[in-house]
Design a protein around this motif. Structure first.
Motif, PDB file in Angstrom:
ATOM      1  N   SER A  94      55.930 -39.502 -51.549  1.00 52.72           N
ATOM      2  CA  SER A  94      55.433 -40.031 -50.553  1.00 52.72           C
ATOM      3  C   SER A  94      56.311 -39.485 -49.190  1.00 52.72           C
ATOM      4  O   SER A  94      55.338 -40.175 -48.551  1.00 52.72           O
ATOM      5  N   ARG A  95      57.264 -39.235 -49.076  1.00 49.77           N
ATOM      6  CA  ARG A  95      57.674 -38.664 -47.897  1.00 49.77           C
ATOM      7  C   ARG A  95      57.303 -37.490 -47.737  1.00 49.77           C
ATOM      8  O   ARG A  95      57.462 -36.845 -46.811  1.00 49.77           O
ATOM      9  N   VAL A  96      56.417 -36.739 -48.664  1.00 54.42           N
ATOM     10  CA  VAL A  96      55.484 -35.799 -48.124  1.00 54.42           C
ATOM     11  C   VAL A  96      54.170 -36.305 -47.225  1.00 54.42           C
ATOM     12  O   VAL A  96      52.901 -36.133 -48.009  1.00 54.42           O
ATOM     13  N   ARG A  97      54.048 -35.741 -46.295  1.00 53.02           N
ATOM     14  CA  ARG A  97      53.404 -36.105 -44.912  1.00 53.02           C
ATOM     15  C   ARG A  97      52.112 -35.630 -45.663  1.00 53.02           C
ATOM     16  O   ARG A  97      50.505 -36.672 -45.922  1.00 53.02           O
ATOM     17  N   PHE A  98      51.676 -34.509 -45.679  1.00 55.60           N
ATOM     18  CA  PHE A  98      50.036 -34.189 -47.042  1.00 55.60           C
ATOM     19  C   PHE A  98      50.389 -35.194 -48.372  1.00 55.60           C
ATOM     20  O   PHE A  98      49.073 -35.686 -48.094  1.00 55.60           O
ATOM     21  N   VAL A  99      50.978 -35.410 -48.974  1.00 56.89           N
ATOM     22  CA  VAL A  99      50.579 -36.724 -49.954  1.00 56.89           C
ATOM     23  C   VAL A  99      50.515 -37.918 -49.606  1.00 56.89           C
ATOM     24  O   VAL A  99      49.546 -38.285 -50.108  1.00 56.89           O
ATOM     25  N   ALA A 100      51.506 -38.354 -48.662  1.00 55.92           N
ATOM     26  CA  ALA A 100      51.036 -39.625 -49.022  1.00 55.92           C
ATOM     27  C   ALA A 100      49.996 -39.935 -48.035  1.00 55.92           C
ATOM     28  O   ALA A 100      49.719 -40.821 -47.294  1.00 55.92           O
ATOM     29  N   SER A 101      49.069 -39.031 -46.546  1.00 49.82           N
ATOM     30  CA  SER A 101      48.437 -39.031 -46.409  1.00 49.82           C
ATOM     31  C   SER A 101      46.545 -39.219 -47.398  1.00 49.82           C
ATOM     32  O   SER A 101      45.992 -39.298 -46.343  1.00 49.82           O
ATOM     33  N   ARG A 102      47.352 -39.170 -48.191  1.00 47.26           N
ATOM     34  CA  ARG A 102      46.249 -38.922 -48.863  1.00 47.26           C
ATOM     35  C   ARG A 102      45.851 -39.869 -50.610  1.00 47.26           C
ATOM     36  O   ARG A 102      44.805 -40.754 -50.710  1.00 47.26           O
ATOM     37  N   VAL A 103      47.094 -40.636 -50.519  1.00 47.08           N
ATOM     38  CA  VAL A 103      47.459 -41.623 -51.544  1.00 47.08           C
ATOM     39  C   VAL A 103      48.554 -42.784 -51.323  1.00 47.08           C
ATOM     40  O   VAL A 103      49.723 -41.826 -51.015  1.00 47.08           O
ATOM     41  N   ASP A 104      48.202 -43.463 -51.178  1.00 41.87           N
ATOM     42  CA  ASP A 104      49.221 -44.639 -51.817  1.00 41.87           C
ATOM     43  C   ASP A 104      50.050 -44.836 -53.125  1.00 41.87           C
ATOM     44  O   ASP A 104      49.743 -44.883 -53.789  1.00 41.87           O
ATOM     45  N   LEU A 105      51.132 -43.641 -52.988  1.00 45.83           N
ATOM     46  CA  LEU A 105      51.499 -43.087 -54.440  1.00 45.83           C
ATOM     47  C   LEU A 105      52.175 -44.136 -55.407  1.00 45.83           C
ATOM     48  O   LEU A 105      52.315 -44.917 -56.298  1.00 45.83           O
ATOM     49  N   PRO A 106      53.353 -45.361 -54.263  1.00 44.52           N
ATOM     50  CA  PRO A 106      54.322 -46.884 -54.823  1.00 44.52           C
ATOM     51  C   PRO A 106      53.329 -47.455 -55.168  1.00 44.52           C
ATOM     52  O   PRO A 106      52.856 -48.498 -56.590  1.00 44.52           O
ATOM     53  N   SER A 107      51.575 -47.917 -54.453  1.00 45.72           N
ATOM     54  CA  SER A 107      50.513 -48.532 -55.056  1.00 45.72           C
ATOM     55  C   SER A 107      49.803 -48.189 -55.919  1.00 45.72           C
ATOM     56  O   SER A 107      49.941 -48.926 -57.172  1.00 45.72           O
ATOM     57  N   LEU A 108      49.745 -46.420 -56.446  1.00 49.87           N
ATOM     58  CA  LEU A 108      49.413 -46.503 -57.570  1.00 49.87           C
ATOM     59  C   LEU A 108      50.376 -46.736 -58.676  1.00 49.87           C
ATOM     60  O   LEU A 108      49.852 -46.279 -59.794  1.00 49.87           O
ATOM     61  N   VAL A 109      51.648 -46.027 -59.203  1.00 54.16           N
ATOM     62  CA  VAL A 109      52.139 -46.468 -59.708  1.00 54.16           C
ATOM     63  C   VAL A 109      52.436 -48.026 -59.478  1.00 54.16           C
ATOM     64  O   VAL A 109      52.798 -48.587 -60.886  1.00 54.16           O
ATOM     65  N   GLU A 110      52.892 -48.721 -59.156  1.00 50.61           N
ATOM     66  CA  GLU A 110      52.431 -50.467 -59.844  1.00 50.61           C
ATOM     67  C   GLU A 110      51.429 -50.813 -60.302  1.00 50.61           C
ATOM     68  O   GLU A 110      51.662 -51.139 -61.277  1.00 50.61           O
ATOM     69  N   GLU A 111      50.113 -50.328 -60.031  1.00 50.98           N
ATOM     70  CA  GLU A 111      48.852 -50.183 -60.600  1.00 50.98           C
ATOM     71  C   GLU A 111      48.839 -49.820 -62.178  1.00 50.98           C
ATOM     72  O   GLU A 111      48.949 -50.801 -63.299  1.00 50.98           O
ATOM     73  N   PHE A 112      49.483 -48.545 -62.591  1.00 48.22           N
ATOM     74  CA  PHE A 112      50.045 -48.390 -63.739  1.00 48.22           C
ATOM     75  C   PHE A 112      51.047 -49.220 -64.541  1.00 48.22           C
ATOM     76  O   PHE A 112      50.523 -49.116 -65.554  1.00 48.22           O
ATOM     77  N   ALA A 113      51.988 -49.931 -63.807  1.00 50.34           N
ATOM     78  CA  ALA A 113      52.825 -50.481 -64.044  1.00 50.34           C
ATOM     79  C   ALA A 113      52.428 -51.473 -65.051  1.00 50.34           C
ATOM     80  O   ALA A 113      52.352 -52.082 -66.112  1.00 50.34           O
ATOM     81  N   ALA A 114      51.179 -51.733 -63.997  1.00 49.45           N
ATOM     82  CA  ALA A 114      50.293 -53.423 -64.468  1.00 49.45           C
ATOM     83  C   ALA A 114      50.257 -53.567 -65.818  1.00 49.45           C
ATOM     84  O   ALA A 114      50.091 -53.838 -67.034  1.00 49.45           O
ATOM     85  N   THR A 115      49.292 -51.731 -65.760  1.00 52.75           N
ATOM     86  CA  THR A 115      48.788 -51.575 -66.738  1.00 52.75           C
ATOM     87  C   THR A 115      49.092 -51.251 -68.522  1.00 52.75           C
ATOM     88  O   THR A 115      48.899 -51.576 -69.060  1.00 52.75           O
ATOM     89  N   SER A 116      50.712 -50.451 -68.332  1.00 52.31           N
ATOM     90  CA  SER A 116      51.286 -50.522 -69.145  1.00 52.31           C
ATOM     91  C   SER A 116      52.079 -51.786 -69.728  1.00 52.31           C
ATOM     92  O   SER A 116      52.445 -52.318 -71.204  1.00 52.31           O
ATOM     93  N   LEU A 117      52.668 -52.746 -68.429  1.00 47.81           N
ATOM     94  CA  LEU A 117      53.097 -53.891 -69.214  1.00 47.81           C
ATOM     95  C   LEU A 117      52.436 -54.198 -70.053  1.00 47.81           C
ATOM     96  O   LEU A 117      52.387 -55.325 -70.843  1.00 47.81           O
ATOM     97  N   GLN A 118      50.853 -54.676 -69.527  1.00 52.31           N
ATOM     98  CA  GLN A 118      49.693 -55.029 -70.336  1.00 52.31           C
ATOM     99  C   GLN A 118      49.184 -54.650 -71.411  1.00 52.31           C
ATOM    100  O   GLN A 118      48.813 -55.337 -72.543  1.00 52.31           O
ATOM    101  N   GLU A 119      49.472 -53.476 -71.866  1.00 54.53           N
ATOM    102  CA  GLU A 119      49.427 -52.497 -73.071  1.00 54.53           C
ATOM    103  C   GLU A 119      50.476 -52.765 -74.226  1.00 54.53           C
ATOM    104  O   GLU A 119      50.002 -52.976 -75.368  1.00 54.53           O
ATOM    105  N   ILE A 120      51.326 -53.467 -73.933  1.00 54.24           N
ATOM    106  CA  ILE A 120      52.463 -54.108 -74.896  1.00 54.24           C
ATOM    107  C   ILE A 120      52.189 -55.313 -74.985  1.00 54.24           C
ATOM    108  O   ILE A 120      53.480 -55.970 -76.087  1.00 54.24           O
ATOM    109  N   ASP A 121      51.106 -56.375 -74.709  1.00 57.31           N
ATOM    110  CA  ASP A 121      50.448 -57.747 -75.174  1.00 57.31           C
ATOM    111  C   ASP A 121      49.902 -57.104 -76.013  1.00 57.31           C
ATOM    112  O   ASP A 121      48.476 -57.152 -75.348  1.00 57.31           O
TER     113      ASP A 121
END
Length: 573
Positions: A182-209
């Motif tokens: 996210s500190r790489v300007r090109f990446v940060a301007s295209r996508v909010d990676l921390p938010s995507l990781v949090e979304e992936f985290a929520a999905t992964s935690l659901q997957e072990i229930d």
């Protein structure tokens, strides 16, 4: 339960791997081409990608957990990722090492509250399949459960002991890597990676229930209850807990087993087309979809004609002599109605190969901010459809690589200039469609996504009550209106050209552009210095001569970055 030392070592190992190959990719793909070494980079790219994939393969198998999920995703991207990567990672679908049966027994008995011998009439200690978060064993239901369910063959899914800790560690590492990117300007301007990781985290935690997965399985089955194309296993609730899931045994021909399909008299091309249609139904019709449709989660089940006809229900199409049987419902996605309508419009635009309409649909979905200037994107989309519209993956492989590269550079410049963003909860949509595309391409190398999109788009028009004729009428009226307004618009454009109003004017624009150009040159020099210096350090281990040469060459851009501003100001004065 993993100990603290092991989890810390796991965390550091993931970060070291990510850092090493991020730097290597940046060095080879961005820095070296600036020095005229693009041919050198291209010549070694295949071997370099193979080495990276091999090392990630070893890492994923050794660590397991979410690293397997990452590898499985990449191995399915046959339509995007180079074969050097997908070929090397393909084994991850079936290569997860199993957990010793004693550990599985202890966890299952603790969850069920009774010995396995009382819970099941038989329980096979050899796993049927080992996945990244759990593993499956064949079993036979106890007499009382078999009497209630009407069958006795079952599959018991048991969570890997200590997987909660492993998932937490992997997510922490992914959050750290996302922070770096996210500190790489090109990446940060295209996508909010921390938010995507949090979304992936929520999905992964659901997957072990597993209780939640059981509910998802029943909901999925209800959506396709009257559809002869699709089947799902029944849940044995009496033998299901948060970490143990018991289902009817529905194992059959794995969907990517081309030899098995052909031996059963099933055409892999027909399976690809049917699979794409079913996934479209989930996404665009139901708004509830399987987000992990990799080959290990889908079987092709032969059915008798009589059974197929009896389950045809309200479906108009003739039922095939086989079904797509989905399993593993730990990762499911939902599409809100507003987003689903937007995706439907996007699908219609793609089917019509209408660049302007596609840009409007992209804005409607939320990929582009409303204030974005889209004229150049519309032009690029129109060119895309004019040249490559209707081509499948196989046909695109026959296009001259130079033409594809030239178009990709031009199209990429347009995309980079626009404020793109991913709508909330869109990661699973991307994952599901990516896996679908890759799997269809593996079943049928000549699979053409357009062939699946166009009839489905026509069906959407009919279902919405508009009909293709009405849509064509609206399009004709739109074209007629444009033609009617065209002479006036041409006159206005000529007036603007004569008046010089198409040129941007500013009294200080030349001075500002000169300062910006000098600053940009210094920034490029600073980047090149860091790249040469770091790259020299990395190469010095394996290639000492190159490493020392690059470190010495880094002095030139360093001097320019430091002194160019001083000399530039003196010259300006």
């Amino acid at each position: 339960m993993p100990d603290v030392g092991n989890t810390r070592a796991r965390y550091r190992r993931i970060l070291r791997f990510a850092a090493r190959y991020m730097v290597q990719t940046w060095w080879y793909e961005l820095v070296l081409p600036r020095f005229g070494l693009a041919t050198f980079v291209a010549r070694g790219r295949a071997a370099r990608l193979t080495r990276i994939a091999q090392r990630f393969h070893v890492l994923a198998v050794d660590l397991g957990g979410l690293m397997i999920k990452v590898g499985q995703y990449m191995s399915s991207r046959l339509d995007v990722l180079p074969p050097e990567i997908t070929r090397e990672l393909a084994g991850l679908q079936d290569e997860v090492p199993p957990v010793p049966f004693d550990a599985i027994r202890r966890l299952a008995e603790a969850e069920l509250g009774v010995p396995l011998e009382r819970s099941y009439a038989e329980f096979d200690p050899t796993p049927l399949a080992a996945a990244s978060l759990g593993q499956a064993h064949r079993a036979r239901l106890a007499a009382v459960d078999a009497g209630d369910m009407g069958y006795d063959e079952a599959v018991v899914k048991v969570q890997r002991p200590g997987i909660e800790v492993i998932v937490d560690v992997d997510l922490a590492a992914l959050r750290r890597v996302a922070g770096w990117l996210s500190r790489v300007r090109f990446v940060a301007s295209r996508v909010d990676l921390p938010s995507l990781v949090e979304e992936f985290a929520a999905t992964s935690l659901q997957e072990i229930d597993y209780l939640q997965e059981a509910q998802y399985a029943e909901r999925f089955a209800a959506n396709f209850a009257d559809d002869p194309r699709v089947a799902a296993p029944e849940v044995v609730w009496e033998r299901t807990t948060r970490r143990v899931l018991t289902l009817a045994d529905v194992t059959a021909i794995k969907i990517n087993d081309r030899a098995g399909l052909v031996a059963a008299g099933i055409d892999p091309k027909a399976v690809a087309a049917q699979f794409a249609a079913v996934m479209f139904d989930q996404l665009f019709r139901d708004g509830y979809f399987h987000a992990d449709p990799h080959p290990g989660n889908i079987f092709v089940t032969p059915v008798s004609p009589a059974s197929s006809a009896s389950t045809q229900g309200a479906t108009d199409a003739a039922a095939p002599a086989w079904q797509l049987t989905f399993i593993d419902f730990g990762m499911m996605g939902e599409v809100p109605d507003s987003l689903r309508r937007g995706l439907q419009q996007l699908l219609l635009a793609i089917a019509a190969r209408d660049g302007k309409r596609m840009v409007q649909a992209i804005q409607g979905v939320g990929f582009l901010l409303p204030t974005a200037e889209t004229a150049e994107l519309e032009r690029a989309m129109t060119a895309l459809f004019a040249r490559f519209g209707g081509m499948g993956f196989y046909e695109l492989q026959q296009v001259d690589e130079r033409e594809l590269r030239r178009f990709a550079i031009e199209f990429g410049d347009v995309v980079r200039s626009l404020p793109f963003q991913l709508p909330e909860n869109f990661l699973l949509v991307i994952r599901s469609m990516s896996l679908t595309s890759g799997l269809c391409s593996s079943l049928d190398p000549e699979f053409n996504l357009w062939d699946a999109v166009e009839p489905y788009a026509a069906k959407l028009l009919r279902d919405e009550g508009g009909g293709i004729v009405r849509a064509a009428g609206r399009e004709a009226l739109s074209v007629a209106g444009t033609a009617w307004r065209l002479p006036g618009r041409l006159d206005a454009l000529a007036d603007r050209i004569e008046a010089g109003r198409l040129v941007a004017n500013s009294p200080r624009i030349e001075q500002r552009m000169a300062r910006l150009e000098r600053a940009a040159q210094r920034i490029v020099s600073a980047v090149l210095f860091v790249g040469l210096f770091v790259g020299g350090i990395l190469l010095r281990v394996d290639e000492p001569v190159w490493g020392v040469a690059l470190m010495a060459a880094s002095a030139v851009p360093l001097l320019h970055a430091v002194f160019a501003g001083v000399f530039g100001r003196r010259g300006a004065g």
